[in-house]
Design an enzyme around this catalytic site. Structure first.
Site, PDB file in Angstrom:
ATOM      1  N   ASP A   1      57.816  21.199   8.398  1.00 16.52           N
ATOM      2  CA  ASP A   1      56.396  20.998   8.137  1.00 16.52           C
ATOM      3  C   ASP A   1      56.151  20.909   6.642  1.00 16.52           C
ATOM      4  O   ASP A   1      56.940  21.407   5.833  1.00 16.52           O
ATOM      5  CB  ASP A   1      55.598  22.172   8.735  1.00 16.52           C
ATOM      6  CG  ASP A   1      54.141  21.840   8.958  1.00 16.52           C
ATOM      7  OD1 ASP A   1      53.760  21.585  10.107  1.00 16.52           O
ATOM      8  OD2 ASP A   1      53.383  21.829   7.970  1.00 16.52           O
TER       9      ASP A   1
ATOM     10  N   HIS B   1      53.639  22.406   5.221  1.00 14.87           N
ATOM     11  CA  HIS B   1      52.868  23.581   4.814  1.00 14.87           C
ATOM     12  C   HIS B   1      53.731  24.829   4.604  1.00 14.87           C
ATOM     13  O   HIS B   1      54.877  24.886   5.022  1.00 14.87           O
ATOM     14  CB  HIS B   1      51.808  23.881   5.876  1.00 14.87           C
ATOM     15  CG  HIS B   1      50.835  22.780   6.071  1.00 14.87           C
ATOM     16  ND1 HIS B   1      50.986  21.825   7.041  1.00 14.87           N
ATOM     17  CD2 HIS B   1      49.706  22.466   5.394  1.00 14.87           C
ATOM     18  CE1 HIS B   1      49.983  20.959   6.978  1.00 14.87           C
ATOM     19  NE2 HIS B   1      49.185  21.327   5.987  1.00 14.87           N
TER      20      HIS B   1
ATOM     21  N   SER C   1      44.551  21.580   3.996  1.00 15.60           N
ATOM     22  CA  SER C   1      45.028  22.204   5.232  1.00 15.60           C
ATOM     23  C   SER C   1      45.903  23.423   4.969  1.00 15.60           C
ATOM     24  O   SER C   1      46.195  24.176   5.900  1.00 15.60           O
ATOM     25  CB  SER C   1      45.800  21.179   6.072  1.00 15.60           C
ATOM     26  OG  SER C   1      46.845  20.586   5.326  1.00 15.60           O
TER      27      SER C   1
END
Length: 367
Positions: free
Chosen positions: A211, A213, A298
């Site tokens: 990912d 993040h 995000s």
């Protein structure tokens, strides 16, 4: 147009050191798929149905046929795409455009390796806009703190098969230095992440492997690095106490896995949630108010896929409630523009605004 960095190298079939089989296998695979596809197309009744009532001359009939018959009804389409994606990843170490495959299951977004001739101007424009935001917030008596998130490829350079482009090699620290020269506090999250990685195996995964993040641990490390910078502002923030609860471990496929079709790699993560435990909690409608506002991407926004809960980690580290105004999928600029004209800012003016900005967005233009 942004182009892939020239000093980035990915292992693939064009690499002379690759086994000879890798040079002819892609062509053989594609020829085989075409041959099998042609036979299955002829044998599939739905594929042979031509759309009725569509204009052939304007191309309407062909577009409808491709969308409704070839794309939607060919039974082997998704299977062949996934098969090739898996083979491409395992044999050549390549993902679809948009991601890079690293070592030991790590995936990286190609945004962190892209450069263009306009980067320097765009980065300076970002710096100028941050200064404008600082001045605008001062009108409310609010102070700005920029949480500049280092790129995943920078923090985990040892897990990549590529180099950070020379053009951006010193970008994180140089941009942070420019912020400080402008009088804008910016904690050194890169050093905080590097220190955390070197201390304990507990901090080995500050970003998800699959990912873009950070993990709950990465969010906590960032929050703990931001807290002393906010404390140095000398503000009297209303107190709040929080308890962190570690949830049951779950398997999570990251946002980069869509660039590797047919690959089943996932991350194992124990989500962390935060609950206020004291008797306070003024919220937007209470007398106490909320002194800290979080704006960002995000990395901060509360979404269905968010297991890192950065706003909770930040509130816990600061010892005060945090109003979350971050938004998903808009980059760092649009959420700040929206916040500056929002009712939330008018009704609940902040003492501190923490603006979370990922390094990889510094050279991207936002209208």
């Amino acid at each position: 147009m942004t182009e892939f960095a020239q000093d980035t190298v990915k292992p693939n079939a064009d690499n002379p050191s690759a086994p000879a089989v890798l040079h002819w296998l892609p062509a053989a695979f594609l020829l085989g798929v075409v041959a099998v596809g042609a036979v299955l197309t002829v044998l599939t009744p739905t594929v042979r149905q031509w759309p009725q009532g569509k204009d052939v001359v304007t191309g309407e009939a062909m577009l409808t046929y491709e969308k409704e018959n070839l794309d939607a009804r060919v039974p082997w389409r998704d299977a062949s795409v996934n098969l090739w994606g898996g083979l491409n990843a395992r044999l050549f170490g390549e993902a679809r455009d948009g991601a890079l495959i690293g070592k030991e299951g790590w995936l990286f977004t190609s945004e962190e390796y892209q450069t263009s001739a306009d980067d320097a101007a765009e980065i300076q424009a970002k710096l100028a806009y941050i200064g404008q935001v600082r001045d605008e917030l001062k009108k409310d008596g609010a102070q700005l703190v920029v949480a500049l998130i280092p790129s995943k490829a920078r923090v985990y350079a040892d897990q990549t098969n590529a180099k950070v482009p020379a053009q951006t090699e010193g970008l994180y620290q140089s941009f942070r230095a420019d912020l400080q020269k402008a009088g804008i506090p910016a904690p050194d999250l890169l050093t905080a992440f590097e220190d955390a990685r070197s201390k304990d195996d507990q901090f080995k995964d500050l970003f998800f492997r699959t990912d873009t993040h950070w993990t709950p641990t990465g969010a906590q490390v960032a929050a703990q690095a931001i807290a002393p910078v906010v404390a140095e502002l000398g503000l009297d923030l209303p107190g709040a106490e929080y308890a962190a609860q570690t949830q049951m471990e779950v398997s999570r496929a990251g946002d980069l896995t869509r660039y590797v079709p047919g690959d089943d790699r996932t991350d194992q993560v124990s989500p962390v949630t935060y609950e206020r435990t004291d008797e306070g909690g003024g919220g937007l409608f209470g007398d106490e108010g909320i002194a800290v506002t979080l704006v960002g991407t995000s990395y901060s926004a509360e979404t269905k896929d968010n297991v890192w809960h950065f706003d909770g980690a930040l509130a816990t580290a600061l010892g005060t409630e945090v109003l979350n105004m971050a938004r998903e999928g808009k980059g760092p600029i649009v959420p700040m523009r929206d916040y500056l004209t929002s009712e939330e800012r008018k009704d609940n003016p902040a003492q501190v605004v923490v603006w979370e900005i990922p390094e990889r967005f510094l050279s991207i233009h936002y209208r």
